[in-house]
Scaffold this active site. Structure first.
Site, PDB file in Angstrom:
ATOM      1  CB  THR A  75       3.851  -0.112   5.014  1.00 34.11           C
ATOM      2  OG1 THR A  75       4.162  -0.824   4.006  1.00 34.11           O
ATOM      3  CG2 THR A  75       3.309  -1.153   6.132  1.00 34.11           C
ATOM      4  CB  SER A 102       3.804  -8.147   2.227  1.00 33.91           C
ATOM      5  OG  SER A 102       3.479  -8.688   3.390  1.00 33.91           O
ATOM      6  CB  SER A 103       8.487  -7.122   4.624  1.00 34.05           C
ATOM      7  OG  SER A 103       9.333  -7.052   3.635  1.00 34.05           O
ATOM      8  CG  ASP A 109       5.601  -5.393  -1.965  1.00 30.10           C
ATOM      9  OD1 ASP A 109       6.661  -4.642  -2.033  1.00 30.10           O
ATOM     10  OD2 ASP A 109       4.852  -5.526  -1.018  1.00 30.10           O
ATOM     11  CD  GLU A 158       5.625  -0.906  -2.502  1.00 32.41           C
ATOM     12  OE1 GLU A 158       6.873  -0.805  -2.752  1.00 32.41           O
ATOM     13  OE2 GLU A 158       5.098  -1.464  -1.514  1.00 32.41           O
ATOM     14  CD  GLU A 212       1.353  -3.535  -2.080  1.00 32.18           C
ATOM     15  OE1 GLU A 212       2.245  -4.266  -1.821  1.00 32.18           O
ATOM     16  OE2 GLU A 212       1.569  -2.508  -1.605  1.00 32.18           O
ATOM     17  CB  THR A 242       1.342  -1.903   2.557  1.00 37.10           C
ATOM     18  OG1 THR A 242       2.423  -0.937   1.815  1.00 37.10           O
ATOM     19  CG2 THR A 242       1.390  -2.906   1.751  1.00 37.10           C
ATOM     20  N   GLY A 252       7.843   0.035   7.370  1.00 38.62           N
ATOM     21  CA  GLY A 252       9.089   0.190   6.961  1.00 38.62           C
ATOM     22  C   GLY A 252       9.529  -0.746   6.005  1.00 38.62           C
ATOM     23  N   GLY A 253       8.826  -1.409   5.113  1.00 39.37           N
ATOM     24  CA  GLY A 253       9.373  -2.358   4.110  1.00 39.37           C
ATOM     25  C   GLY A 253      10.002  -3.337   4.669  1.00 39.37           C
TER      26      GLY A 253
END
Length: 304
Positions: free
Chosen positions: A122, A186-187, A162, A142, A159, A140, A208-209
């Site tokens: 990301t 996603s985050s 995710d 991934e 993705e 992102t 950073g996920g």
């Protein structure tokens, strides 16, 4: 769709991203406490931030997914009365022995929690121009090179990872399970903060996920509640509490001293975590536009 809150106006990315609901939910829980008065140097402040994260991440795991497939109760998750009730679970004197998702208004089907998965690949940038126009963008693919396939100069994403690899738990469907045509959760938490004058005060986001909401939450608190310049805000250590009973404190920082304090408050599993944080932000302070990148990352700030 965007997610916005009142007073200082915060706008962020709606589902299938879980970023805004997690960040804003934690902020709503923390409104019960005097974070400016407690201050950044108090272990109590970081304990409270961890507790708010635990509750917000628990809701994230239960409810956040593609709204085309699942009725995501965004309004219920951010309702003041709901967050006030969640805040009643938090104490300055002790930790919650366990956390569970709440029951916000708007829940239409029963779903189960999915497993926490590691995310990578990301990037984020924040920009404010001379006219006060702001962009906070997270993207992102991934993993380092996405799927490893390139078409017309673009890496294709990966993705699918995710989405939850576990479709159901105890006979109940997981909201973020794999389904055809479904967008993965996603985050990503690109956020723009408007001041009381209606003008942009802060544009912030991170890579950073699943740590992204924790990074953005910390940055907003540091700028708004602790009045730190944006570079100092991003430089503060990150505390990360992704639901459950595990709290991660950043190794090699003053937060290492937090570990025994948090354990004394009842936190059951306090671990050191190496820094892999990549927040960046732009702040308007005193009429000047100031950019900053996380000192742990390769990011840089540019000014004209």
């Amino acid at each position: 769709s965007d997610v916005c809150s009142s007073d200082l106006r915060l706008c962020g990315m709606g589902p299938p991203s879980s970023g805004a609901t997690t960040v804003f939910g934690a902020l709503g829980i923390l409104e019960k406490f005097d974070l400016p008065g407690i201050g950044k140097d108090s272990p109590t402040a970081w304990h409270l931030i961890a507790e708010a994260q635990r509750l917000a991440y628990a809701d994230r795991e239960r409810y956040l997914a593609d709204p085309d497939f699942v009725a995501v109760p965004v309004a219920g998750l951010l309702a003041p009365d709901y967050l006030a009730a969640r805040a009643q679970l938090v104490s300055t004197e002790r930790t919650m022995p366990s956390v569970a998702p709440g029951n916000p208004a708007g829940v239409k089907v029963s779903v189960a929690d999915g497993p926490v998965q590691v995310e990578n690949g990301t990037s984020h940038f924040s920009v404010i121009d001379r006219n006060g126009m702001a962009v906070s963008q997270t993207s992102t693919i991934e993993s380092a090179f996405g799927s490893g396939l390139m078409v017309n100069g673009y890496f294709l994403n990966n993705e699918l990872t995710d989405l939850s690899i576990v479709p159901e738990v105890n006979g109940m469907p997981v909201a973020n399970r794999v389904e055809g045509g479904k967008r993965p959760r996603s985050s990503m938490a690109p956020t723009i903060v408007y001041g009381p004058d209606g003008k942009v005060k802060l544009a912030v986001g991170a890579a950073g996920g699943v740590t992204i909401p924790a990074q953005v939450l910390k940055a907003i608190i540091a700028v708004i509640d602790w009045n730190l310049p944006v570079d100092q805000a991003l430089g503060l250590p990150v505390i990360y509490a992704p639901g459950g009973n595990t709290v991660f404190v950043e190794a090699g920082t003053q937060h290492e001293k937090l570990a025994p304090v948090l354990t004394g408050l009842g936190h059951q599993d306090v671990r050191l975590r190496d820094a892999s944080f990549k927040a960046n932000a732009v702040e308007v302070r005193g009429g000047k536009v100031i950019g900053a990148a996380d000192p742990r990352s390769e990011g840089e700030a540019a000014h004209q």
